[in-house]
Motif scaffolding. Structure first.
Motif: not given
Length: 178
Positions: A5-25, A43-45
């Motif tokens: 589902s789109k919801k699950d895909s977006l949650l997987a994207f957010i989890d991937g983003y969280r696991s990559l602090p070089e992009l947000w921290d 990876i996020l692509i």
């Protein structure tokens, strides 16, 4: 082949983003490392491909910016309702279904303390600097302090700020005390 589902895909994207602090921290050592950021975006692509089959780095950046701006708006509503003196039962509850998933960004969305122009001190030292060409105007010379000072008491600021202004054809060097 299972459909996600789109919801699950977006949650997987957010989890991937969280696991990559070089992009947000911004405190992360790798935050300014372009090579590591490029690898993280790759990876996020792949995480975004279930939602957007033609995903590129630009679409990942747009998706991140979209998620962060919606999160920021909801966070602002929550904080404003807390500041308003509302009781615990009346505090704004975000309607964004993935608000909790983005709570790792709270520290990044909190603005740093800054000095507004209204908080500048009354000690404004101005020195006139002659223009490069002689002035042919025979009119009166502007006063050194042509800015009206407010009557309320202000905090003083460090004296490290220097700015140039050009009021009425004359360059002035304006040193502000902080």
């Amino acid at each position: 082949m299972t459909t996600v589902s789109k919801k699950d895909s977006l949650l997987a994207f957010i989890d991937g983003y969280r696991s990559l602090p070089e992009l947000w921290d911004t405190a992360c050592v790798s935050y300014s490392n372009r090579v590591k950021k490029a690898a993280a975006y790759d990876i996020l692509i792949e995480k975004l491909k279930p939602l957007e089959p033609n995903a590129t780095r630009d679409s990942v950046v747009k998706k991140i910016n979209n998620l962060r701006s919606v999160f920021r708006k909801e966070l602002k509503k929550v904080n404003e309702s807390k500041k308003s003196g509302a009781s615990a039962n009346d505090v704004y509850v975000p309607s964004l279904w993935y608000f909790g998933e983005l709570m790792f960004l709270v520290d990044q969305e909190t603005p740093d303390d800054s000095i507004s122009t209204n908080e500048l001190g009354n000690d404004i030292n101005e020195k006139s600097v002659a223009p490069s060409s002689p002035s042919t105007s025979s009119g009166p010379t502007p006063t050194v302090n042509s800015f009206a000072q407010p009557s309320r008491k202000r905090k003083s600021a460090p004296s490290s700020l220097i700015s140039l202004q050009r009021p009425r054809g004359i360059w002035k060097l304006k040193t502000m005390s902080f």
